[in-house]
Design an enzyme around this catalytic site. Structure first.
Site, PDB file in Angstrom:
ATOM      1  N   GLY A  30       0.786  -1.228   0.000  1.00  0.00           N
ATOM      2  CA  GLY A  30       0.000   0.000   0.000  1.00  0.00           C
ATOM      3  C   GLY A  30       0.819   1.279   0.000  1.00  0.00           C
ATOM      4  N   THR A  46       8.824   3.828   0.494  1.00  0.00           N
ATOM      5  CA  THR A  46       8.677   2.509  -0.130  1.00  0.00           C
ATOM      6  C   THR A  46       9.121   1.381   0.807  1.00  0.00           C
ATOM      7  OG1 THR A  46       9.233   1.184  -2.077  1.00  0.00           O
ATOM      8  CG2 THR A  46      10.995   2.590  -1.241  1.00  0.00           C
ATOM      9  N   GLY A  47       8.423   0.255   0.685  1.00  0.00           N
ATOM     10  CA  GLY A  47       8.871  -0.991   1.295  1.00  0.00           C
ATOM     11  C   GLY A  47       8.744  -1.103   2.793  1.00  0.00           C
ATOM     12  N   SER A  76       7.242   3.173  -4.532  1.00  0.00           N
ATOM     13  CA  SER A  76       7.541   2.692  -5.885  1.00  0.00           C
ATOM     14  C   SER A  76       6.355   2.942  -6.830  1.00  0.00           C
ATOM     15  CB  SER A  76       7.870   1.198  -5.847  1.00  0.00           C
ATOM     16  OG  SER A  76       6.771   0.495  -5.292  1.00  0.00           O
ATOM     17  N   GLU A  77       5.188   3.263  -6.251  1.00  0.00           N
ATOM     18  CA  GLU A  77       4.002   3.539  -7.077  1.00  0.00           C
ATOM     19  C   GLU A  77       3.722   5.040  -7.177  1.00  0.00           C
ATOM     20  OE1 GLU A  77       3.228   1.327  -8.765  1.00  0.00           O
ATOM     21  OE2 GLU A  77       3.002  -0.595  -7.756  1.00  0.00           O
ATOM     22  N   HIS A  96      -3.850   3.708  -1.888  1.00  0.00           N
ATOM     23  CA  HIS A  96      -3.750   2.432  -2.608  1.00  0.00           C
ATOM     24  C   HIS A  96      -3.550   1.322  -1.584  1.00  0.00           C
ATOM     25  CE1 HIS A  96      -2.406  -0.881  -4.984  1.00  0.00           C
ATOM     26  NE2 HIS A  96      -1.160  -0.796  -4.538  1.00  0.00           N
TER      27      HIS A  96
END
Ligand code: 13P
Length: 274
Positions: A30, A46-47, A76-77, A96
Site C-alpha cells: 500500500g 517505499t517498502g 515505488s508507485e 492504494h
C-alpha cells in the site's frame, strides 16, 4: 516541514495505521499520498509497513516525481499517484491498498460494476477493473489515466485497489466502501446471486446523488454495465485526452469514452454534410 505539511504527514500516518488495522495491507503493501499547498506531494516511503509509520518518514516530492525532502525513498508507485493528480486537478489525496476481498475480485478478473447496493450507486457509482500493469512501471499509471476521470474508486487487475478524493479521510472512506461492497457482492453471490437494481431505478439514484452533490454529472456515465440501461441518460461528451500522450503513443480509452468519441465524430460529420 511547515505546519500544514506536518498535519498532512500525521494524517497519512493515521490512514496507514487504519489500513493495516482493517487488514487492507500487510507487510510493505500500500501507499498513501496527498497534495500540499505549495503544489507538491507528500507520500509514504517505499517498502516499509505503512501501519507503523512516523510523520518524519513521509517523503515530499514534486508533481513530476523529483525528491524534495525526507530521508526515505518515496513509494515505488509514486508515478501512479502523480498520473491521477495530473488527470484530476480536483483530487487532493490518494490511497492504494490490497484489501483481500476486493483484491480477490481483481484477481478473478471481476469488476464491482453491478448495481447491487443503492448506497454504493449514490456514493461511488460502480467500481471498474483497470487492466493489469506491472507494479512500479508506467503500465500502471497508463492503465488508470482514462478511468480516473469518471471513477474515484478503481480495482487494479491482479493487484489491488485505488481510491481518490478531496481529502485523505474521504479517500480512505472510499477504500473502505470498495472492500465493504466486495464483501456484500461475495455474500450475495454465495446466496444465489445478487439481484441488481434496474435501469429506471438507477436513473433516480443518479438524480438523487447529483442533487445532493455526492457525484458530479461528469461522472454520470461510468464503466458500469448498468448506465447503458438508464433511459434518457445524457452523458457529458467531454472526452478526456491523456495529458502525457505523445503523438505516436498508444493510448487507452474506456468503452464509454470510445462511444462518446464516435458520437462526437458522427455529430461533426453530420454538421459538415448539412
Ligand atoms: P511501496 O511500498 O513502494 O509504496 O509499494 C507498495 C505496494 O503496494 C506496491 O503496489
Amino acid at each position: 516541514m511547515v505546519l500544514q505539511e506536518q498535519q498532512i504527514a500525521a494524517q497519512i500516518v493515521e490512514i496507514g495505521r487504519r489500513l493495516y488495522e482493517r487488514g487492507y495491507i500487510v507487510a510493505g503493501d500500500g501507499n498513501v499520498s496527498a497534495r500540499t499547498s505549495d503544489g507538491n506531494v507528500l507520500v509514504t516511503p517505499t517498502g516499509i509497513n505503512k501501519g507503523f509509520l512516523k510523520p518524519d518518514m513521509i517523503v515530499k516530492t514534486t508533481l513530476t516525481g523529483q525528491h524534495v525532502a525526507g530521508s526515505h525513498r518515496s513509494s515505488s508507485e509514486l508515478a501512479m499517484h502523480l498520473a491521477i493528480y495530473e488527470e484530476r486537478p480536483d483530487v487532493q489525496a490518494i490511497v492504494h491498498a490490497h484489501p483481500p476481498i476486493a483484491t480477490g475480485f481483481a484477481a478473478a478478473g471481476l469488476a464491482l460494476d453491478k448495481a447491487f447496493v443503492s448506497e454504493v450507486v449514490l456514493t461511488l457509482g460502480c467500481i471498474p477493473l483497470a487492466p493489469y500493469g506491472t507494479p512500479s512501471t508506467r503500465e500502471l499509471p497508463d492503465a488508470l489515466r482514462s478511468l480516473c476521470h469518471r471513477h474515484d474508486a478503481i480495482l487494479m487487475a491482479n493487484h489491488g485497489a485505488v481510491a481518490s478524493g478531496p481529502d485523505l479521510e474521504t479517500a480512505f472512506n472510499r477504500m473502505e466502501t470498495i472492500e465493504h461492497f466486495a464483501r456484500i457482492s461475495l455474500t450475495a453471490h454465495v446466496l444465489g446471486g445478487g439481484k441488481p437494481i434496474t435501469g429506471p431505478m438507477i436513473g433516480k439514484l443518479i438524480e438523487v446523488r447529483e442533487k445532493a452533490g455526492l457525484m458530479s454529472p461528469e461522472m454520470r456515465c461510468q464503466e458500469c454495465s448498468y448506465t447503458d440501461e438508464v433511459p434518457g441518460l445524457n452523458c457529458p461528451t467531454s472526452v478526456p485526452t491523456p495529458v502525457s500522450a505523445a503523438e505516436d503513443e498508444t493510448v487507452t480509452l474506456t468503452r464509454r469514452e470510445l462511444i462518446d468519441l464516435l458520437d462526437r465524430a458522427a455529430q461533426l460529420a453530420a454538421k459538415g454534410n448539412r
